[in-house]
Write a protein that holds these residues in place. Structure first.
Motif, PDB file in Angstrom:
ATOM      1  N   LYS A   1      25.740  -5.742 -27.315  1.00  0.00           N
ATOM      2  CA  LYS A   1      25.910  -4.518 -27.808  1.00  0.00           C
ATOM      3  C   LYS A   1      24.760  -4.350 -28.905  1.00  0.00           C
ATOM      4  O   LYS A   1      24.007  -3.263 -29.219  1.00  0.00           O
ATOM      5  N   VAL A   2      25.351  -5.254 -30.212  1.00  0.00           N
ATOM      6  CA  VAL A   2      24.267  -5.380 -31.067  1.00  0.00           C
ATOM      7  C   VAL A   2      22.387  -5.696 -31.008  1.00  0.00           C
ATOM      8  O   VAL A   2      22.116  -5.053 -31.601  1.00  0.00           O
ATOM      9  N   SER A   3      23.012  -6.877 -30.146  1.00  0.00           N
ATOM     10  CA  SER A   3      21.281  -7.525 -30.132  1.00  0.00           C
ATOM     11  C   SER A   3      21.342  -7.878 -29.114  1.00  0.00           C
ATOM     12  O   SER A   3      21.586  -9.130 -27.984  1.00  0.00           O
ATOM     13  N   PRO A   4      20.576  -6.928 -27.730  1.00  0.00           N
ATOM     14  CA  PRO A   4      20.485  -7.414 -26.306  1.00  0.00           C
ATOM     15  C   PRO A   4      19.181  -8.480 -26.124  1.00  0.00           C
ATOM     16  O   PRO A   4      19.523  -9.113 -25.431  1.00  0.00           O
ATOM     17  N   ALA A   5      18.326  -8.417 -26.839  1.00  0.00           N
ATOM     18  CA  ALA A   5      17.360  -9.309 -27.201  1.00  0.00           C
ATOM     19  C   ALA A   5      17.972 -10.804 -27.165  1.00  0.00           C
ATOM     20  O   ALA A   5      18.184 -11.804 -26.305  1.00  0.00           O
ATOM     21  N   LEU A   6      19.075 -11.532 -28.394  1.00  0.00           N
ATOM     22  CA  LEU A   6      19.196 -12.434 -28.514  1.00  0.00           C
ATOM     23  C   LEU A   6      20.309 -12.725 -27.003  1.00  0.00           C
ATOM     24  O   LEU A   6      20.301 -13.848 -26.216  1.00  0.00           O
ATOM     25  N   TYR A   7      20.865 -11.522 -26.637  1.00  0.00           N
ATOM     26  CA  TYR A   7      22.236 -12.054 -25.750  1.00  0.00           C
ATOM     27  C   TYR A   7      21.275 -12.070 -24.386  1.00  0.00           C
ATOM     28  O   TYR A   7      21.839 -13.131 -23.226  1.00  0.00           O
ATOM     29  N   GLN A   8      20.212 -11.834 -24.123  1.00  0.00           N
ATOM     30  CA  GLN A   8      19.079 -12.138 -22.778  1.00  0.00           C
ATOM     31  C   GLN A   8      19.277 -13.802 -23.305  1.00  0.00           C
ATOM     32  O   GLN A   8      19.044 -14.340 -21.779  1.00  0.00           O
TER      33      GLN A   8
END
Lengths: 196, 199
Positions: free
Chosen positions: B93-100
């Motif tokens: 939710k918060v940081s899709p880039a980091l999640y990726q």
């Protein structure tokens, strides 16, 4: 597959250490001597057989979505029981193996067998599978421990028969990696010849 | 001063991978490429620090007052599993880039024994850095956990770099894959032994 084959396949064809390469952390950490390796193997065998049986018995009632957390709780319960038993009867070994007894919970072999075998086979078959894989693991750890103890301190199962210190590095961390690498290669060579 | 000793000791002297043998599965499993090794190290760093903080508080504010320390193993593994799930949801939710970047490694971390290992270590072992052996307090525990995960990252990234080079070379057939990786790890562990006695 017969019960006997279920047990023997864990020893060579599906040996967890030399063929499947699972559960490497305790394999490397606890094999400073043959006795330590064997105790770790037997401790894992205990948890593996009981958790395999329990998971096989309860699998039809566990919803598919939460099965992994459920398995982990079952395994953790048996590990806690094992901790009590070892503290009571073998406090010295419990102290030497230390942190690696509670870490059986996250040993990939135990969870791997639950997911790959126990949840779709009968209780008796799962117990046999647990015994086979557990024995394969115990034998592998004992061999690795024996090799490291022989080279590192010139003794076997605590009986010293070479005077002097031996090659100390084999008892320390680098020796663990090195001994395991060469044992895997040896195992590959031996089993490859059998197939031809 | 003591914090500096904790950091140096956890990263170099008692490296979690090369001298304590915790977290060997990801060490051998996802170290084929440098980029995946960096991703895994980042995710492990995040989870170890957070998990140690939560399990430390749980140990001293729930388990000890109730006198049920023997439930440690079960409680800690459940906390870690829940935490990893939560981190995954929050990160999405918060940081899709980091999640990726970290996403695929997060589910693997629950069964990484380094996480449970560090959480158990800080509540069961006594540490001595120059002075008297003592149990770590909250601040020291978190610093210890963070430094340990940095050590994990350092060993992991060094090892992945070495393996990328080895993949380009000719290796005897039976040594291909894991055996040559283990020989490499052995030499790397020998290099890290040079730090022993530093703290």
């Amino acid at each position: 597959m017969g019960k006997f084959q279920l047990i023997t396949k864990g020893l060579v064809k599906e040996n967890p250490t030399f063929v499947l390469l699972l559960g490497m952390c305790p394999t490397l950490a606890t094999t400073t001597s043959a006795i330590n390796g064997m105790s770790m193997g037997l401790a894992t065998l205990f948890v593996l057989v009981l958790s395999n049986m329990a998971i096989s018995a309860t699998a039809p009632y566990i919803p598919d979505k939460v099965r992994i957390p459920a398995y982990i709780v079952i395994i953790a319960a048996f590990v806690t029981i094992l901790q009590f038993i070892m503290q009571a009867f073998t406090p010295d070994i419990y102290k030497t193996l230390g942190l690696f007894i509670p870490l059986i919970v996250v040993n990939c072999i135990v969870l791997g067998r639950a997911e790959a075998f126990a949840n779709k086979n009968s209780v008796v078959d799962s117990a046999c599978d647990g015994i086979g894989i557990g024995l394969g693991f115990t034998i592998a750890l004992t061999i690795l421990g024996l090799v490291r103890e022989l080279l590192g301190s010139g003794s076997a199962f605590g009986y010293k028969f070479i005077d002097g210190d031996g090659i100390l590095v084999f008892v320390l961390a680098p020796g663990a990696f090195m001994a395991l690498a060469y044992l895997i290669v040896l195992f590959k060579k031996l089993t490859a010849k059998k197939d031809e | 001063m003591e914090y500096i000793l904790i950091i140096i000791s956890a990263i170099f002297v008692n490296n979690i991978l090369l001298s304590q043998f915790m977290g060997i599965c990801p060490f051998l499993g996802v170290s084929n490429k440098l980029s995946t090794a960096v991703g895994m190290s980042g995710a492990v760093c995040f989870v170890i620090t957070l998990a140690t903080l939560v399990t430390y508080l749980f140990q001293y504010y729930v388990l000890v007052p109730l006198g049920i320390e023997f439930m440690q193993t079960i409680a800690f593994i459940l906390i870690i599993a829940a935490l990893v799930q939560m981190v995954e949801i929050v990160l999405k939710k918060v940081s899709p880039a980091l999640y990726q970047a970290l996403g695929i490694f997060l589910p693997l971390i629950t069964t990484n024994c380094a996480v449970l290992g560090v959480a158990l270590m800080v509540v069961t072992n006594e540490f001595s850095y120059g002075g008297e052996p003592h149990m770590l307090n909250l601040g020291e525990s978190v610093v210890f956990a963070f430094a340990t995960s940095l050590g994990f990252g350092l060993a992991m990234i060094l090892f992945a770099g070495l393996r990328e080079q080895i993949a380009l070379n000719k290796v005897p057939k039976v040594f291909k894959g894991i055996p040559i990786a283990l020989v490499t790890a052995s030499i790397l562990a020998m290099a890290f032994m040079g730090f022993s006695g530093l703290v």
